[in-house]
Design a protein around this motif. Structure first.
Motif, PDB file in Angstrom:
ATOM      1  N   ILE A  38      10.938  -0.951  -7.009  1.00 13.44           N
ATOM      2  CA  ILE A  38      11.109  -2.253  -7.212  1.00 13.44           C
ATOM      3  C   ILE A  38      12.250  -3.009  -6.751  1.00 13.44           C
ATOM      4  O   ILE A  38      12.168  -4.097  -6.274  1.00 13.44           O
ATOM      5  CB  ILE A  38      10.877  -2.241  -8.912  1.00 13.44           C
ATOM      6  CG1 ILE A  38       9.713  -2.290  -9.331  1.00 13.44           C
ATOM      7  CG2 ILE A  38      11.416  -4.031  -9.347  1.00 13.44           C
ATOM      8  CD1 ILE A  38       9.489  -2.179 -10.747  1.00 13.44           C
ATOM      9  N   ALA A  39      13.469  -2.205  -6.692  1.00 15.10           N
ATOM     10  CA  ALA A  39      14.671  -2.919  -5.994  1.00 15.10           C
ATOM     11  C   ALA A  39      13.940  -3.079  -4.689  1.00 15.10           C
ATOM     12  O   ALA A  39      14.567  -3.960  -3.853  1.00 15.10           O
ATOM     13  CB  ALA A  39      15.838  -1.859  -6.092  1.00 15.10           C
ATOM     14  N   TRP A  40      13.645  -2.268  -3.618  1.00 16.71           N
ATOM     15  CA  TRP A  40      13.095  -2.158  -2.381  1.00 16.71           C
ATOM     16  C   TRP A  40      12.362  -3.534  -2.278  1.00 16.71           C
ATOM     17  O   TRP A  40      12.545  -4.342  -1.254  1.00 16.71           O
ATOM     18  CB  TRP A  40      12.391  -1.076  -1.995  1.00 16.71           C
ATOM     19  CG  TRP A  40      11.957  -1.050  -0.583  1.00 16.71           C
ATOM     20  CD1 TRP A  40      12.655  -0.141   0.530  1.00 16.71           C
ATOM     21  CD2 TRP A  40      10.804  -1.570   0.220  1.00 16.71           C
ATOM     22  NE1 TRP A  40      12.098  -0.220   1.590  1.00 16.71           N
ATOM     23  CE2 TRP A  40      11.004  -1.269   1.548  1.00 16.71           C
ATOM     24  CE3 TRP A  40       9.967  -2.533  -0.162  1.00 16.71           C
ATOM     25  CZ2 TRP A  40      10.056  -1.612   2.562  1.00 16.71           C
ATOM     26  CZ3 TRP A  40       9.081  -2.980   0.820  1.00 16.71           C
ATOM     27  CH2 TRP A  40       8.999  -2.473   2.107  1.00 16.71           C
ATOM     28  N   PRO A  42       7.349   0.590   5.963  1.00 10.83           N
ATOM     29  CA  PRO A  42       8.115  -0.042   6.992  1.00 10.83           C
ATOM     30  C   PRO A  42       9.785   0.126   6.806  1.00 10.83           C
ATOM     31  O   PRO A  42      10.119   0.371   5.550  1.00 10.83           O
ATOM     32  CB  PRO A  42       7.685  -1.511   6.935  1.00 10.83           C
ATOM     33  CG  PRO A  42       7.297  -1.701   5.478  1.00 10.83           C
ATOM     34  CD  PRO A  42       6.773  -0.360   4.978  1.00 10.83           C
ATOM     35  N   PRO A  43      10.390   0.149   7.859  1.00 12.38           N
ATOM     36  CA  PRO A  43      12.039   0.062   7.884  1.00 12.38           C
ATOM     37  C   PRO A  43      12.482  -1.261   6.977  1.00 12.38           C
ATOM     38  O   PRO A  43      11.941  -2.222   7.156  1.00 12.38           O
ATOM     39  CB  PRO A  43      12.320   0.098   9.190  1.00 12.38           C
ATOM     40  CG  PRO A  43      11.058  -0.727  10.078  1.00 12.38           C
ATOM     41  CD  PRO A  43       9.861  -0.228   9.206  1.00 12.38           C
ATOM     42  N   LEU A  75       0.736  -0.946  -0.032  1.00 14.80           N
ATOM     43  CA  LEU A  75       0.049   0.121   0.090  1.00 14.80           C
ATOM     44  C   LEU A  75       0.986   1.210  -0.102  1.00 14.80           C
ATOM     45  O   LEU A  75       0.616   2.082  -0.709  1.00 14.80           O
ATOM     46  CB  LEU A  75      -0.820  -0.222   1.327  1.00 14.80           C
ATOM     47  CG  LEU A  75      -1.974   1.253   1.323  1.00 14.80           C
ATOM     48  CD1 LEU A  75      -2.740   1.473   0.241  1.00 14.80           C
ATOM     49  CD2 LEU A  75      -2.515   1.156   2.755  1.00 14.80           C
ATOM     50  N   ALA A  76       1.726   1.207   0.753  1.00 11.92           N
ATOM     51  CA  ALA A  76       2.929   2.556   0.916  1.00 11.92           C
ATOM     52  C   ALA A  76       3.087   2.740  -0.662  1.00 11.92           C
ATOM     53  O   ALA A  76       3.471   3.941  -1.085  1.00 11.92           O
ATOM     54  CB  ALA A  76       4.004   2.253   1.647  1.00 11.92           C
ATOM     55  N   LEU A  77       3.912   1.598  -0.945  1.00 16.81           N
ATOM     56  CA  LEU A  77       4.376   1.814  -2.497  1.00 16.81           C
ATOM     57  C   LEU A  77       3.630   2.242  -3.573  1.00 16.81           C
ATOM     58  O   LEU A  77       4.126   3.017  -4.466  1.00 16.81           O
ATOM     59  CB  LEU A  77       5.359   0.568  -2.729  1.00 16.81           C
ATOM     60  CG  LEU A  77       6.459   0.230  -1.931  1.00 16.81           C
ATOM     61  CD1 LEU A  77       6.997  -1.056  -2.168  1.00 16.81           C
ATOM     62  CD2 LEU A  77       7.827   1.357  -1.977  1.00 16.81           C
ATOM     63  N   CYS A  78       2.530   1.765  -3.602  1.00 15.86           N
ATOM     64  CA  CYS A  78       1.460   2.092  -4.527  1.00 15.86           C
ATOM     65  C   CYS A  78       0.955   3.401  -4.237  1.00 15.86           C
ATOM     66  O   CYS A  78       0.612   4.112  -5.235  1.00 15.86           O
ATOM     67  CB  CYS A  78       0.151   1.060  -4.120  1.00 15.86           C
ATOM     68  SG  CYS A  78       0.418  -0.500  -5.129  1.00 15.86           S
ATOM     69  N   PHE A  82       2.397   8.372   3.361  1.00 14.16           N
ATOM     70  CA  PHE A  82       3.492   7.434   2.966  1.00 14.16           C
ATOM     71  C   PHE A  82       4.594   7.310   3.910  1.00 14.16           C
ATOM     72  O   PHE A  82       5.269   6.095   4.213  1.00 14.16           O
ATOM     73  CB  PHE A  82       4.083   7.933   1.511  1.00 14.16           C
ATOM     74  CG  PHE A  82       5.119   7.073   1.015  1.00 14.16           C
ATOM     75  CD1 PHE A  82       5.040   5.892   0.189  1.00 14.16           C
ATOM     76  CD2 PHE A  82       6.400   7.631   1.576  1.00 14.16           C
ATOM     77  CE1 PHE A  82       6.223   5.429  -0.336  1.00 14.16           C
ATOM     78  CE2 PHE A  82       7.553   7.061   0.897  1.00 14.16           C
ATOM     79  CZ  PHE A  82       7.448   5.689   0.097  1.00 14.16           C
ATOM     80  N   TRP A  83       5.026   8.318   4.425  1.00 13.00           N
ATOM     81  CA  TRP A  83       6.232   8.360   5.410  1.00 13.00           C
ATOM     82  C   TRP A  83       5.678   7.449   6.619  1.00 13.00           C
ATOM     83  O   TRP A  83       6.725   6.726   7.116  1.00 13.00           O
ATOM     84  CB  TRP A  83       6.488   9.995   5.938  1.00 13.00           C
ATOM     85  CG  TRP A  83       7.708  10.132   6.659  1.00 13.00           C
ATOM     86  CD1 TRP A  83       8.278   9.681   7.736  1.00 13.00           C
ATOM     87  CD2 TRP A  83       8.355  10.947   5.824  1.00 13.00           C
ATOM     88  NE1 TRP A  83       9.487  10.310   7.858  1.00 13.00           N
ATOM     89  CE2 TRP A  83       9.676  11.198   6.784  1.00 13.00           C
ATOM     90  CE3 TRP A  83       8.485  11.844   4.664  1.00 13.00           C
ATOM     91  CZ2 TRP A  83      10.817  11.898   6.370  1.00 13.00           C
ATOM     92  CZ3 TRP A  83       9.711  12.459   4.378  1.00 13.00           C
ATOM     93  CH2 TRP A  83      10.658  12.695   5.175  1.00 13.00           C
TER      94      TRP A  83
END
Length: 392
Positions: free
Chosen positions: A121-123, A187-188, A14-17, A182-183
């Motif tokens: 995508i690398a994340w 997650p870490p 969800l965060a990345l989206c 987003f912040w």
């Protein structure tokens, strides 16, 4: 590693989206305003197209910075800070006193907008279990299309009601609110292993990716497909703004609802890959894109919209497969490998006006369709080569 469909997987996805949505709402908000900006500044279709081209070109350049940098310092901070900068620059665009300043600010905005696409995508590759990554990439790319739709809708609606400056203010406000969420959601990182940044090593990684034929083929396929797909929309705004259609910015913005076909295509890519090899999915996507372009030649607005929806489905299906292909076949330095894919992708978008403009001048929309098919024939050949070379 984060397992698919778990609470942690959904939160990270969800965060990345959301981040992807914010990038593309900023990048594409000016597109339905192009006919109006052309009249406002008394410039040509080629010149006003620079509003989109300078942003995508600087975005492509920034990927060469953020991708390798993320391999050294991590990915989360880059995503957070560049999204914040993008929102601030949207507010600055509202105050641009002339067309030249607008272009400079768009170039700066494009640069910071590259932060998240360069590393997202690398994340995922670092943090997600492989099966979970493929599903997450499909949803992430679907959010690209939703952001693109929303940016154009906001740009068109607000622009028609209150002008282009109000559009930029609206997008900037939405972005800053989204960045706060987003912040909190992202997650870490736990699977990231830092590599000391060395220019020589970064250049060697990039050269290694370019020497890998399986990666280079995906880079070319993604870049050329996007060159055609995104610039078709720009020329369609000119076609539909003129007689016999005569559409205004708010309605032109709604044309981009056809991107929902892309949301469906990218979301289904994970399921289709369970039945067809990724290169076969790329072939299918390109054939669908070619067929949708044929339908847009009709004189009916309804058929044009149908053709665009089909185009979006085919394009995003091929794009989702090509981008995940890079993540799976990069032998090292995933961050720079994914970034290089996007360099080709956005460089293609920035060059599309120069490729299609002669076809537009010579044959209007039929010329644009012809120019599209010529290059889609090239990408179809690339996808067929991948299919023969790597069938599974």
């Amino acid at each position: 590693m984060i397992q698919p469909q778990t609470r942690a997987w959904w939160r990270a996805t969800l965060a990345l989206c959301l981040g992807s949505f914010l990038v593309f709402i900023n990048l594409y908000a000016p597109q339905p305003l192009l006919p109006e900006l052309r009249q406002l500044y008394g410039i040509s279709t080629l010149a006003v197209g620079l509003v989109m081209s300078v942003a995508t070109l600087s975005l492509a350049a920034s990927l060469l910075v953020f991708g390798p940098l993320s391999d050294a310092i991590g990915r989360g901070g880059i995503m957070r800070l560049t999204l914040l900068g993008a929102g601030g620059l949207s507010l600055a665009l509202a105050l641009a006193p002339n067309f030249e300043t607008l272009l400079v600010l768009r170039a700066l905005q494009g640069f910071v907008l590259g932060g998240l696409p360069a590393v997202a995508i690398a994340w995922m590759g670092d943090e997600f279990e492989p099966r979970g990554m493929l599903s997450a990439v499909g949803l992430y790319i679907g959010a690209n299309s939703l952001g693109g739709i929303s940016g154009r809708l906001v740009g068109g609606w607000v622009g028609e009601l209150a002008g282009s400056s109000a559009s930029f203010l609206a997008v900037g406000g939405i972005t800053l609110a989204g960045v706060a969420l987003f912040w909190k959601l992202l997650p870490p990182a736990r699977g990231f292993s830092a590599r000391p940044f060395e220019l020589r090593g970064a250049l060697a990684d990039l050269a290694g990716h370019l020497r890998n034929p399986l990666l280079l083929a995906a880079y070319l396929l993604g870049g050329i497909n996007f060159l055609i797909f995104i610039n078709q929309y720009s020329y369609l705004t000119f076609r539909l703004a003129e007689a016999p259609f005569g559409l205004g910015p708010s309605v032109l913005g709604m044309i981009f609802l056809t991107y929902l076909g892309g949301t469906l295509g990218s979301s289904l890519s994970g399921r289709l890959s369970g039945h067809l090899s990724p290169p076969a999915c790329m072939v299918l996507g390109i054939l669908i894109l070619m067929g949708g372009t044929l339908i847009t030649l009709a004189g009916s607005l309804a058929l044009i919209v149908l053709g665009l929806t089909i185009n979006a489905f085919g394009f995003f299906l091929a794009h989702a497969m090509a981008s995940s292909w890079v993540g799976r076949h990069a032998e090292r330095a995933r961050g720079s490998a994914s970034a290089l894919y996007l360099v080709f992708y956005y460089s293609g978008a920035s060059l599309g006006t120069f490729w299609l403009e002669p076809f537009w001048q010579a044959g209007a929309w039929f010329g644009v369709a012809l120019g599209s098919w010529l290059l889609l024939g090239v990408t179809l050949g690339i996808a067929l080569w991948l299919w023969r070379r790597q069938p599974i």
